[in-house]
Design an enzyme around this catalytic site. Structure first.
Site, mmCIF file in Angstrom:
data_model
loop_
_atom_site.group_PDB
_atom_site.id
_atom_site.type_symbol
_atom_site.label_atom_id
_atom_site.label_comp_id
_atom_site.label_asym_id
_atom_site.label_seq_id
_atom_site.Cartn_x
_atom_site.Cartn_y
_atom_site.Cartn_z
ATOM 1 C CB SER A 164 -31.055 -26.102 -71.034
ATOM 2 O OG SER A 164 -30.076 -26.899 -70.381
ATOM 3 C CE1 TYR A 219 -30.069 -21.084 -68.854
ATOM 4 C CE2 TYR A 219 -29.771 -23.459 -68.670
ATOM 5 C CZ TYR A 219 -29.836 -22.312 -69.455
ATOM 6 O OH TYR A 219 -29.680 -22.400 -70.817
#
Length: 303
Positions: A164, A219
């Protein structure tokens, strides 16, 4: 990470069979393959003529996904149970793969990942689980499967870690952490220490003031660690296995509660193209970034 021009465009779907480096003998493992981008990627690779091992932690969902794919005529797909957050499960998966297929792995896509935050919320309540699944899991799986990659492959074996942009260095506000991660001689232990430092800051309740990424923090840190490890691994395996990362962008999956700007199939289409790049176009230690609605306009960054 500033994006660079995308690689010479390659359309795997229009590549004639005579020009493909891959065949039905080519073996790919896709983790988290029972839904979302993982399922779409298993399907796409199988459609393009690759034999795919769909790995999922839930047997019922994994077998259901397998049945759905085979109902569409995609018979060269197999299911193996895998919970990437569990070291015992990783060892069992590697043993099962070896027993069934031998050292024939060509492509590993680490797609399985979790986040427990809502889109516009942020907490670190599940930091340990997120780190086990998104960083430690892929790392342990790679280590377990390295001996099972096809030996002496002229087509270059490949690892693609689904990551990501939230794990980009520019999201880190702590200058000391950035300095370490930007180092040319970054070591595994330095990544480990960063993760441990984050865990300590979470436990002490000081994570907000310590310069960690501000959005989806747990995350983001897990992907930051994965990106850093990928860079080390790419250098270590250069010449034998290509290691790259891929950010699918804001995709409509269960993680985003169905919100996003493109579908899992669209993200999977680009991921499949990256996984199947011809050897002469295949880089290593790159961060591919899906930014637009068309794969040919995507970009990459250095890890």
């Amino acid at each position: 990470m500033e994006p660079e021009p995308y690689l010479p465009y390659f359309d795997a779907s229009s590549c004639p069979s005579s020009s493909r480096w891959w065949s039905r003998e080519t073996m790919a493992v896709v983790t988290g393959g029972n839904g979302g981008i993982g399922y779409a990627l298993v399907k796409r690779l199988a459609e393009l003529g690759v034999t795919v091992i769909l790995a999922a932690r839930n047997r019922e969902k994994g077998e259901g996904a397998l049945m759905s794919l085979r109902a569409e005529g995609l018979v060269h797909v197999h299911f193996l149970l895998l919970d990437v957050s569990d070291p015992i499960s990783i060892t069992a998966f590697a043993s099962a793969f070896k027993a069934k297929f031998g050292p024939t792995l060509d492509i590993l896509v680490n797609n399985a990942g979790v986040s427990f935050n809502e889109l516009h919320a942020n907490s670190v309540e599940h930091a340990e689980t997120v780190m086990k699944t998104n960083f430690y899991g892929p790392r342990l799986l790679i280590q377990a499967l390295l001996p099972l990659f096809r030996p002496n492959s002229s087509n270059v074996n490949r690892i693609l870690n689904v990551s990501s942009r939230l794990g980009s260095l520019d999201k880190v506000r702590n200058p000391e952490i950035r300095k370490v991660l930007e180092g040319e001689k970054l070591e595994d232990e330095e990544i480990e220490e960063m993760v441990r430092k984050f865990a300590r800051d979470v436990k002490s309740g000081r994570w907000k003031s310590r310069g960690w990424p501000e959005y989806w923090t747990e995350y983001a840190v897990s992907k930051l660690a994965l990106n850093a490890y990928s860079r080390i691994l790419a250098k270590r395996l250069q010449g034998s296995i290509s290691v790259n990362c891929f950010c699918p962008g804001f995709t409509k999956t269960c993680m985003t509660k169905g919100q996003g700007i493109h579908s899992p199939s669209h993200a999977a289409s680009l991921a499949a193209t990256l996984a199947l790049l011809p050897p002469h176009l295949l880089p290593t230690s790159k961060f591919f970034l899906l930014r637009s609605s068309t794969p040919s306009r995507s970009h990459l960054s250095r890890l």
